[in-house]
Design a protein around this motif. Structure first.
Motif, short mmCIF file in Angstrom:
data_model
loop_
_atom_site.label_atom_id
_atom_site.label_comp_id
_atom_site.label_asym_id
_atom_site.label_seq_id
_atom_site.Cartn_x
_atom_site.Cartn_y
_atom_site.Cartn_z
N GLN A 28 0.89 -1.26 0.12
CA GLN A 28 -0.02 0.04 -0.07
C GLN A 28 1.07 1.25 -0.06
OE1 GLN A 28 -2.43 -0.37 3.57
NE2 GLN A 28 -3.92 -1.93 2.49
N THR A 29 2.00 1.33 0.83
CA THR A 29 2.82 2.38 0.92
C THR A 29 3.46 2.48 -0.41
OG1 THR A 29 2.94 1.93 3.18
CG2 THR A 29 4.82 3.47 2.39
N ALA A 42 15.02 9.20 -4.61
CA ALA A 42 14.96 8.30 -3.42
C ALA A 42 13.69 7.91 -2.87
CB ALA A 42 15.40 9.37 -1.98
N VAL A 43 12.51 8.52 -3.25
CA VAL A 43 11.28 8.12 -3.00
C VAL A 43 10.88 6.88 -3.82
CG1 VAL A 43 8.72 8.46 -3.26
CG2 VAL A 43 10.34 10.22 -2.16
N ARG A 44 11.32 6.93 -5.31
CA ARG A 44 11.12 5.82 -6.14
C ARG A 44 12.04 4.67 -5.75
NH1 ARG A 44 12.21 10.28 -9.45
NH2 ARG A 44 9.92 11.01 -10.49
N LEU A 45 13.02 4.86 -5.32
CA LEU A 45 13.86 3.57 -4.62
C LEU A 45 13.09 2.93 -3.40
CD1 LEU A 45 16.59 2.21 -4.34
CD2 LEU A 45 17.49 3.82 -2.91
N LEU A 46 12.81 3.83 -2.73
CA LEU A 46 12.16 3.28 -1.59
C LEU A 46 10.82 2.39 -1.97
CD1 LEU A 46 11.87 3.19 1.70
CD2 LEU A 46 10.79 5.24 1.65
N ALA A 47 10.11 2.84 -2.92
CA ALA A 47 8.81 2.39 -3.43
C ALA A 47 9.21 1.04 -4.20
CB ALA A 47 8.09 3.21 -4.41
N LEU A 61 9.97 -1.61 -1.42
CA LEU A 61 8.77 -2.11 -0.57
C LEU A 61 8.11 -3.14 -1.48
CD1 LEU A 61 7.86 1.24 1.11
CD2 LEU A 61 8.61 -0.82 2.21
N THR A 62 8.08 -2.74 -2.78
CA THR A 62 7.20 -3.55 -3.68
C THR A 62 8.11 -5.06 -3.86
OG1 THR A 62 6.51 -1.52 -4.96
CG2 THR A 62 6.34 -3.88 -6.00
N HIS A 63 9.34 -4.89 -4.13
CA HIS A 63 10.25 -5.92 -4.39
C HIS A 63 10.00 -6.88 -3.13
CE1 HIS A 63 13.38 -8.85 -5.41
NE2 HIS A 63 14.03 -8.15 -4.29
#
Length: 150
Positions: A35-36, A124-129, A132-134
């Motif tokens: 979700q995040t 940085a936000v894209r990396l975090l997303a 989390l997805t992976h």
């Protein structure tokens, strides 16, 4: 240090903990992580389209991403909360940025970010997303005994 580099370090530590079994994602953690990640992806779209937006829209999107992180941190505990809190702390400069000129330079210390700073935060936000997805997607379990025979 850039936000991407800082978030890379947090992601690396999380990957180590997940790999060595120190941190095991529960089903609830996985659902919250997905979700995040979706909220982060929605807030900060693909670089090729997002970077063409006006600065005020880019800053608003980054603030939405921070809000999504804060909401998840409020709804969980343990490793996922610690991980997201650490990552979001590296994104905190976004909270001191402004997109508008300040009359008489009275902006409570807020500063105008450069295009490079906006891009760094977005990456940085894209990396975090992506992390989390992976990591939140359940892995397929092997079929048959542990030795691989059937």
């Amino acid at each position: 240090m850039s936000m991407v580099k800082a978030v890379e370090q947090v992601v690396h530590e999380a990957e180590l903990q997940l790999t060595d079994g120190t941190w095991q994602l529960t089903a609830t953690d996985s659902a919250l992580a997905l979700q995040t990640a979706a909220a982060l992806d929605t807030a900060v779209g693909p670089a090729e389209t997002h970077q063409s937006l006006p600065g005020i829209e880019r800053l608003a999107a980054l603030r939405e991403a921070l809000a999504a992180l804060a909401l998840t941190i409020a709804r969980t505990h343990g490793h996922l909360a610690w991980f997201l809190a650490d990552a979001s702390s590296h994104l905190a400069p976004v909270l001191h940025w402004r997109a508008l000129e300040a009359p008489d330079n009275r902006a409570f210390g807020a500063v105008l970010p450069t295009g490079d700073e906006l891009a760094d935060a977005e990456d940085a936000v894209r990396l975090l997303a992506a992390m989390l997805t992976h990591r939140a997607v359940p892995r397929e379990q092997p079929v048959g005994p542990a030795d691989g025979t059937r």
